[in-house]
Design a protein around this motif. Structure first.
Motif, PDB file in Angstrom:
ATOM      1  N   TYR A 279      -8.225   4.414   2.076  1.00  0.00           N
ATOM      2  CA  TYR A 279      -7.942   3.372   1.956  1.00  0.00           C
ATOM      3  C   TYR A 279      -7.040   2.301   2.824  1.00  0.00           C
ATOM      4  O   TYR A 279      -7.446   0.861   2.849  1.00  0.00           O
ATOM      5  N   VAL A 280      -5.725   2.738   2.982  1.00  0.00           N
ATOM      6  CA  VAL A 280      -4.970   1.738   4.177  1.00  0.00           C
ATOM      7  C   VAL A 280      -5.671   1.519   5.450  1.00  0.00           C
ATOM      8  O   VAL A 280      -6.201   0.099   6.164  1.00  0.00           O
TER       9      VAL A 280
ATOM     10  N   ALA B 267     -10.197   9.736   9.003  1.00  0.00           N
ATOM     11  CA  ALA B 267     -11.357   8.062   8.236  1.00  0.00           C
ATOM     12  C   ALA B 267     -11.477   6.869   9.634  1.00  0.00           C
ATOM     13  O   ALA B 267     -11.039   6.923   9.499  1.00  0.00           O
ATOM     14  N   TRP B 268     -12.457   6.509   8.428  1.00  0.00           N
ATOM     15  CA  TRP B 268     -12.655   5.200   9.617  1.00  0.00           C
ATOM     16  C   TRP B 268     -13.595   4.244   7.987  1.00  0.00           C
ATOM     17  O   TRP B 268     -13.415   4.736   7.182  1.00  0.00           O
ATOM     18  N   ALA B 269     -13.724   2.768   9.004  1.00  0.00           N
ATOM     19  CA  ALA B 269     -14.669   2.092   8.153  1.00  0.00           C
ATOM     20  C   ALA B 269     -14.947   1.216   9.100  1.00  0.00           C
ATOM     21  O   ALA B 269     -14.337   0.600  10.289  1.00  0.00           O
TER      22      ALA B 269
ATOM     23  N   LEU C 113       0.466  -1.268  -0.079  1.00  0.00           N
ATOM     24  CA  LEU C 113      -0.175  -0.053  -0.153  1.00  0.00           C
ATOM     25  C   LEU C 113       1.110   1.100  -0.123  1.00  0.00           C
ATOM     26  O   LEU C 113       0.379   2.068  -0.752  1.00  0.00           O
ATOM     27  N   GLY C 114       1.898   1.328   0.998  1.00  0.00           N
ATOM     28  CA  GLY C 114       3.067   2.309   1.149  1.00  0.00           C
ATOM     29  C   GLY C 114       3.483   2.543  -0.300  1.00  0.00           C
ATOM     30  O   GLY C 114       3.770   3.835  -1.143  1.00  0.00           O
ATOM     31  N   LEU C 115       4.100   1.681  -1.153  1.00  0.00           N
ATOM     32  CA  LEU C 115       4.756   1.416  -2.578  1.00  0.00           C
ATOM     33  C   LEU C 115       3.738   2.157  -3.404  1.00  0.00           C
ATOM     34  O   LEU C 115       3.907   2.960  -4.892  1.00  0.00           O
ATOM     35  N   ASN C 116       2.322   1.341  -3.003  1.00  0.00           N
ATOM     36  CA  ASN C 116       1.696   1.753  -4.392  1.00  0.00           C
ATOM     37  C   ASN C 116       0.832   3.730  -4.021  1.00  0.00           C
ATOM     38  O   ASN C 116      -0.014   3.751  -4.467  1.00  0.00           O
ATOM     39  N   ARG C 117       1.309   4.078  -3.169  1.00  0.00           N
ATOM     40  CA  ARG C 117       1.055   5.549  -2.668  1.00  0.00           C
ATOM     41  C   ARG C 117      -0.688   5.555  -2.606  1.00  0.00           C
ATOM     42  O   ARG C 117      -1.509   6.466  -2.766  1.00  0.00           O
ATOM     43  N   SER C 118      -1.299   4.620  -1.514  1.00  0.00           N
ATOM     44  CA  SER C 118      -2.735   4.309  -1.433  1.00  0.00           C
ATOM     45  C   SER C 118      -3.660   5.125  -0.657  1.00  0.00           C
ATOM     46  O   SER C 118      -2.174   5.423   0.454  1.00  0.00           O
ATOM     47  N   PRO C 119      -3.896   5.756  -1.278  1.00  0.00           N
ATOM     48  CA  PRO C 119      -4.669   7.084   0.462  1.00  0.00           C
ATOM     49  C   PRO C 119      -4.899   6.605   1.798  1.00  0.00           C
ATOM     50  O   PRO C 119      -5.312   4.963   2.205  1.00  0.00           O
TER      51      PRO C 119
ATOM     52  N   LEU D 283      -7.505  -2.470   6.875  1.00  0.00           N
ATOM     53  CA  LEU D 283      -6.705  -2.361   8.634  1.00  0.00           C
ATOM     54  C   LEU D 283      -8.160  -3.155   8.657  1.00  0.00           C
ATOM     55  O   LEU D 283      -8.099  -4.140   9.801  1.00  0.00           O
ATOM     56  N   SER D 284      -9.409  -2.871   8.214  1.00  0.00           N
ATOM     57  CA  SER D 284     -10.842  -3.256   9.345  1.00  0.00           C
ATOM     58  C   SER D 284     -11.622  -4.663   8.931  1.00  0.00           C
ATOM     59  O   SER D 284     -11.116  -5.457   9.243  1.00  0.00           O
ATOM     60  N   GLU D 285     -10.447  -4.642   7.034  1.00  0.00           N
ATOM     61  CA  GLU D 285     -11.008  -5.724   6.421  1.00  0.00           C
ATOM     62  C   GLU D 285      -9.903  -7.198   6.894  1.00  0.00           C
ATOM     63  O   GLU D 285     -11.289  -7.758   7.757  1.00  0.00           O
ATOM     64  N   THR D 286      -9.089  -6.582   7.328  1.00  0.00           N
ATOM     65  CA  THR D 286      -7.486  -7.659   8.227  1.00  0.00           C
ATOM     66  C   THR D 286      -8.482  -7.967   9.661  1.00  0.00           C
ATOM     67  O   THR D 286      -8.262  -9.054   9.825  1.00  0.00           O
TER      68      THR D 286
END
Length: 569
Positions: free
Chosen positions: A167-168, A191-193, A158-164, A172-175
């Protein structure tokens, strides 16, 4: 010895012992501790005599036959008490060889300390039990290492893809299979999920007496309620919640919180800590430090303007959690934009406008801002009741005066003298619906002539320009469009065929006249024409439209038509 698994990780527990064939061979009986079978087993240890008890570290599965235990009741009570105080995961006692029944002192000590006591009624080989337990523990710990590596790999990608950031948080919420919330240092939700199958989700209005406030909470209300209530922020963290700081190099930017959910092989806290580390690295790379604030604001405006909420109370919860209090407050929508050449990069203009607006509403007021594609700042403002900055009765609103003062403090000396900040203020209200309407009206209205000016700030107000705001809001409807085109068609066709200048700019002349229909000299000045030329063009307009510009109904009709067409009066 192997380290103790994280308490929130999936681990081998006392309850898992009863599924082992080696345990079943001993005809196990649970004597005490039925409510504590979820205690994790760190290791298995065979205890003989009384000398081994002081060597226990806690968390071990103790297996014993009672060999070498003292027969004196007082000494036996001291031994069993010491054994319980060592806090083993559980005690397994094989009876028949040295003891016929479990000593009452041992039963009492285990019950007092909440330690499961298991009695084996048939002889078994302890080495088989310890071997199987150690295999299971090592397998669980290996699973935890693999799970941790998987989470680390995911966050690295996610960091290499520069994900917002949002989305991170979703990943994490899915994990974790649970809601996850990122808040900044001021406890505002960034942000929240809600996570898959989050508890608290419901159908708006189901089973509710009041359709404006359903009995079943939505995901947003269920997850964000503690952040929407300032008093709840200082309370003790509820059971099952996990919170870790997002910090680096001595700077703490906020916190990452997971609500109750299923155990994770790597440990829920470990997953959050890895996520917090990734977010801290992302924040270090954000040189301006505005990414979190912009993300939170954009999300809220998408929710509000896109209608992505089930009812007003859900939206109020999200606004309050993001730092805009709603209950008992005056709410208003506004826009702010720079007019003219700023003399510097537009990013500096945007930053100064945003900073000045935040300062103008502070300290009692709160603001959430986000830029439109054209650079206009959209603003949601919240003030205490009767705040003088929202008094529409003043010739110049106090909010505009404060804004002009803050701009004077922030603007570079090189800013051209002609540059202005144009502030559009909607109608204040106390309800979420009014706030949405207030923002939508000023957004649709766009630029209108100022009703007041102070310093470098010009102001338009919905309360003082109701017709203009109304017609701008209705201008997209087919009936109003047809009305405007019909009323102005000959004039617009004349301007298109003749071009700007001379007699080819009649729409601008009409706008100037309708702004001051009782003072043609002032209207001529606003049109930047001599009075003789201005009067000639008014006569031409009357001829083209076949109207009398001195007639009141004609003035009203053309004013509405120009507003609907997109002009200003």
């Amino acid at each position: 010895m192997t380290s103790l698994p994280a308490p929130d990780a999936a681990s081998f527990t006392v309850g898992d012992l009863f599924a082992l064939p080696e345990m079943q061979a001993g005809d196990p009986e649970l004597v005490s501790g039925a409510d504590h079978l979820d205690r994790p087993v760190r290791w298995a240890h065979v205890v003989a005599g009384s000398s081994a008890v002081p060597l226990l570290d806690g968390g071990e599965l103790v297996l014993t036959t009672g060999a070498g235990w003292p027969e004196d009741p007082a000494a036996l009570a001291r031994l069993t008490s010491a054994l319980a105080e060592a806090d083993p995961a559980a005690v397994i006692l094989e009876i028949g060889t040295h003891l016929r029944t479990p000593p009452p002192a041992l039963v009492q000590s285990c019950a007092t300390h909440g330690i499961p006591l298991v009695v084996l009624h048939r002889e078994v080989r302890f080495v088989q039990i310890t071997q199987r337990v150690h295999q299971r523990i090592l397998a669980t710990q290996n699973e935890a290492l693999e799970a941790r590596a998987a989470v680390h790999t995911m966050l690295t990608e996610l960091g290499l893809n520069r994900s917002p950031v949002d989305y991170v948080i979703e990943r994490l919420s899915e994990t974790l299979g649970a809601p996850v919330v990122l808040e900044d240092s001021a406890h505002r939700v960034v942000a929240w999920a809600a996570g898959p199958g989050a508890a608290g989700s419901g159908t708006a209005g189901s089973g509710a007496a009041d359709p404006a406030r359903p009995a079943t909470l939505t995901e947003a209300e269920a997850v964000l309620a503690p952040w929407a209530d300032p008093a709840a922020r200082d309370r003790r963290l509820p059971e099952g919640w996990v919170r870790v700081p997002v910090e680096a190099r001595g700077t703490r930017w906020g916190s990452l919180t997971a609500l109750p959910g299923r155990p994770h092989p790597a440990g829920r806290r470990t997953v959050l800590e890895l996520g917090a580390f990734a977010l801290a690295l992302d924040r270090l790379a954000d040189r301006d430090g505005d990414q979190w604030l912009e993300l939170s604001s954009k999300r809220l405006f998408d929710v509000l303007l896109g209608g992505r909420y089930r009812h007003d109370t859900e939206l109020a919860t999200q606004l309050a959690a993001s730092g805009l209090p709603v209950e008992g407050r005056m709410l208003v929508g506004a826009t702010l934009t720079g007019i003219g050449d700023f003399g510097s990069h537009e990013s500096l203009e945007h930053a100064i406008l945003e900073t000045a607006m935040r300062r103008a509403v502070a300290p009692e007021g709160r603001a959430i801002l986000t830029p439109e594609p054209d650079g206009t700042l959209l603003a949601l403002l919240s003030f205490p009741p009767a705040d003088p900055r929202l008094d529409a009765g003043r010739a110049t609103p106090a909010l505009a005066t404060r804004l002009a003062h803050e701009l004077d403090m922030l603007l570079p000396d090189t800013t051209p003298a002609a540059w202005r900040a144009h502030l559009s203020i909607g109608v204040p209200g106390r309800r979420i619906g009014g706030l949405i309407t207030s923002l939508e009206r000023v957004r649709v209205a766009g630029w209108l002539p100022a009703v007041a000016a102070t310093g470098r700030v010009t102001v338009q107000q919905a309360e003082r320009q109701p017709l203009a705001y109304l017609m701008r809001g209705l201008s997209a409807t087919p009936a109003v469009q047809e009305f405007a085109e019909t009323a102005l068609a000959p004039l617009l066709e004349h301007d298109r065929s003749h071009g700007p200048g001379h007699s080819g700019d009649l729409q601008a002349v009409l706008q100037a006249y309708l702004a001051h229909p009782t003072n043609r000299s002032l209207a001529a000045q606003r049109a930047r024409l001599s009075r003789s030329v201005f009067y000639q063009r008014l006569a031409l307009i009357e001829e083209i439209l076949e109207v009398d510009l001195a007639d009141g109904e004609t003035i009203a009709t053309l004013s509405v038509a120009l507003l609907a067409h997109g002009g200003t009066t």
